[in-house]
Structure formats: structure tokens, C-alpha cells
Design an enzyme around this catalytic site. Structure first.
Site, short mmCIF file in Angstrom:
data_model
loop_
_atom_site.label_atom_id
_atom_site.label_comp_id
_atom_site.label_asym_id
_atom_site.label_seq_id
_atom_site.Cartn_x
_atom_site.Cartn_y
_atom_site.Cartn_z
N HIS A 1 2.43 44.38 50.65
CA HIS A 1 1.84 44.76 49.37
C HIS A 1 0.54 45.53 49.61
CE1 HIS A 1 -0.18 44.35 45.48
NE2 HIS A 1 1.03 44.24 44.99
N HIS B 1 3.80 38.83 40.10
CA HIS B 1 2.65 38.14 40.67
C HIS B 1 2.21 36.91 39.91
CE1 HIS B 1 2.29 41.24 43.62
NE2 HIS B 1 2.12 42.18 42.73
N ASP C 1 6.15 44.59 39.08
CA ASP C 1 4.72 44.47 39.36
C ASP C 1 3.99 43.82 38.18
OD1 ASP C 1 2.44 44.51 40.88
OD2 ASP C 1 2.12 46.66 40.75
N GLU D 1 8.58 42.00 42.70
CA GLU D 1 7.12 42.09 42.87
C GLU D 1 6.43 41.54 41.63
OE1 GLU D 1 5.45 45.80 44.52
OE2 GLU D 1 3.55 45.20 43.64
MN MN Z 1 1.79 44.34 42.98
#
Ligand code: MN
Length: 316
Positions: free
Chosen positions: A161, A10, A279, A8
Site C-alpha cells: 500500500h 480500510h 479504497d 483495499e
Molecule cells: Mn488505500
């Protein structure tokens, strides 16, 4: 450090920046600027952070909401395609360190299916990341049959998500600290995944694969209750709800770097269903890496969560 694949992680691609900006209105400008710098960087800054976290490979995905916030389906379809082309070029500069999840405009289900296939077959992407609902429509909507048929045929994972709900739940009124990532997104995204289960989507597409972040958005903790209440309410499914969650859903540790929920997820879903995700840049990837490096679990389980489970799921 244990070698990791992170699921995850980004990015922002040039055509999608304007959809992202409104999500940052409550974040201090200096922090927003730093996030923006990291999201649009595909070079040293990102790679150095990966090195410090033990991330051998990052599966990159667009930071939400992307084209899911676009009202014009044709524009959304075009911009998603442009974003995927841009990301594919960046991944090809470091194919040993990066992989990608496709950004898909589900507003047009047939085009969404075609774009997913193009991304997986031609661009080498590992699946898709969908940023929750699209103008209030969730992924169990019957119109999305072409998308799920194709995802299943391609063996492509669909990572759901979090995003803001259409309407904040009244119980959160007056307590803004509980909105978004604190609590609201977990309920919203866990509910989205449960819609797939309870609508019988996985009876129609038994090989479909869904990924959830945040240690499964509380689902692993509640399997028994889903089964118990499904019986009470006479839910018509081929299997108990928990079995679909075990069979069709995998989870990542993104944003939940704590031992107790990790053990719960492993116990509830199985040791092959839990994977790593930082993340980045919204969480500290170094803290995420350190968590998995040091959490008291047996070494072979640590290696499976860090790398082997994802390598198998994504054919890396
Ligand atoms: Mn995320």
C-alpha cells in the site's frame, strides 16, 4: 450489480489510531472526523455501503502507516499482534461479509514471519498489507528473507500500500497538489514493486504473490520499457522484468475508476490479474462499484475482475 470482493478496504484498530492522525493534518477536520467514524465502524455504516456497491465481501486492512511508523521494534511487533487479534474478532462477527489482511511489523523479520503465519493459519487472514517502506527500508531488503520464505510457503499475498516517501522528490517542490495520492504515491509504490522485481526477489521466491492497488501503480503501462532498458543495462534476471510483473503481481482498481487504465491492466497482465478494490473510506465505494458495474467490458471479464479472480487468489 455484479457481485464483488473488495481488496483495499480500510479500518483503524484501537492501538494504531495515533499513527494515523498525523497523515490527516492537511485534511479538513470535518472530513477527518467522517473518515475516522467509517474506519472504526465494523457494523451498519460499512455494511450498508458494501450493499450499495455490490460488495459481497470486504478484505479489511489497517489504514497506514500503522506500526510501520513505530521506531521501537518490540512495540511495533506487540501492537501489530494486538491489532490483528482485534480485527479477527470483528471479522468473526460477520465472517460471511469480511475477511482480513494481517498488519505486520517488518522491523523484526523473524517475528514478522511468525505473525504472518499465525494470522493466516490461526486467524484465517488472507495475506498481509504492508504500507510501503518502513523507516526507508523496502521489502527487497535481504534481512526480510524469513518473511518472504514464510509468505511463499503460506501462499499468502503481500499487498503493498502507498505511503509517503522518506524525502519528497525535488521535482514536486512547490507543487503540493502533486504530492501523495495525486502522483507521488504512484511513483513511490510502483518503484517499491520494481525494486522487488529488479532485485531478483521473485527468482528467490518464484511463488511469492504481491498485490498493488491503483491499477498497478502505472506498471502495466510500462512493461515494454522495463524489458527494453533491462537489456540495455544488462540486468541479470532469469526472465524479462515484465514476466515477473505478470507472474507475481496482481493489481486492484482501487482509486482508479476509469476504463482506459483498466483495459491496459487487463491487456498487459492478463484477465486473471485484475481485481476490485474500493479504497473505502478514502474513495467513494458506491462510485467504485458503479464503475465496475457499467464499464464497457464483456460480462465474464467483469465477473472475473469483480469476484472470481480474488476468490481464487484468496481461497474465498
Ligand atoms: Mn488505500
Amino acid at each position: 450489480m455484479v457481485k464483488k470482493i473488495a481488496l483495499e478496504e480500510h479500518v483503524l484498530t484501537p492501538g494504531l489510531i495515533d499513527y494515523w492522525r498525523p497523515t490527516m493534518t492537511e485534511v479538513p477536520p470535518a472530513l477527518t472526523a467522517d473518515l475516522f467514524k467509517r474506519l472504526t465502524d465494523f457494523g451498519d455504516l460499512r455494511l450498508e455501503t458494501m450493499d450499495k456497491s455490490g460488495i459481497a465481501r470486504a478484505v479489511l486492512s489497517v489504514s497506514g502507516p500503522g506500526v510501520q511508523a513505530e521506531r521501537d521494534a518490540a512495540v511495533a511487533t506487540r501492537k501489530a499482534r494486538e491489532s490483528n487479534d482485534f480485527l479477527a474478532v470483528e471479522i468473526q462477527k460477520r465472517p460471511d461479509r469480511y475477511a482480513g489482511f494481517a498488519h505486520i511489523a517488518v522491523q523484526d523479520p523473524k517475528s514478522a514471519a511468525d505473525e504472518l503465519e499465525r494470522c493466516v493459519r490461526d486467524l484465517g487472514f488472507k495475506g498481509a498489507m504492508i504500507n510501503g517502506h518502513t523507516h526507508g527500508q523496502y521489502l527487497d531488503h535481504p534481512s526480510l528473507a524469513p518473511f518472504w520464505e514464510r509468505a511463499e510457503a503460506l501462499d499468502a499475498v503481500v499487498y503493498i500500500h502507498p505511503t509517503d516517501p522518506i524525502t519528497p522528490a525535488p521535482v514536486l517542490d512547490g507543487v503540493p497538489a502533486l504530492r501523495r495520492a495525486t502522483w507521488e504515491w504512484g511513483f513511490e509504490t510502483g518503484s517499491h514493486a520494481l525494486r522487488l522485481v529488479f532485485s531478483g526477489l521473485f527468482d528467490r521466491y518464484p511463488k511469492a504473490k504481491v498485490a498493488l492497488g491503483h491499477m498497478g501503480e502505472t506498471l502495466p503501462y510500462l512493461l515494454w520499457r522495463f524489458d527494453s532498458r533491462a537489456k540495455l543495462y544488462n540486468v541479470k534476471l532469469a526472465k524479462p522484468p515484465s514476466q515477473y510483473i505478470k507472474d507475481n503481481i496482481v493489481v486492484t482498481v482501487s482509486g482508479v475508476f476509469a476504463a482506459e487504465p483498466l483495459r491496459c491492466a487487463v491487456d498487459a497482465l492478463g484477465r486473471d490479474k485484475v481485481m476490485f478494490g474500493a479504497d473505502y473510506p478514502f474513495e467513494d465505494a458506491i462510485e467504485a462499484g458503479h464503475f465496475l458495474d457499467t464499464v464497457p467490458i464483456e460480462e465474464s471479464l467483469r465477473e472475473d475482475i469483480a469476484y472470481n479472480n480474488a476468490a481464487k487468489l484468496l481461497n474465498i
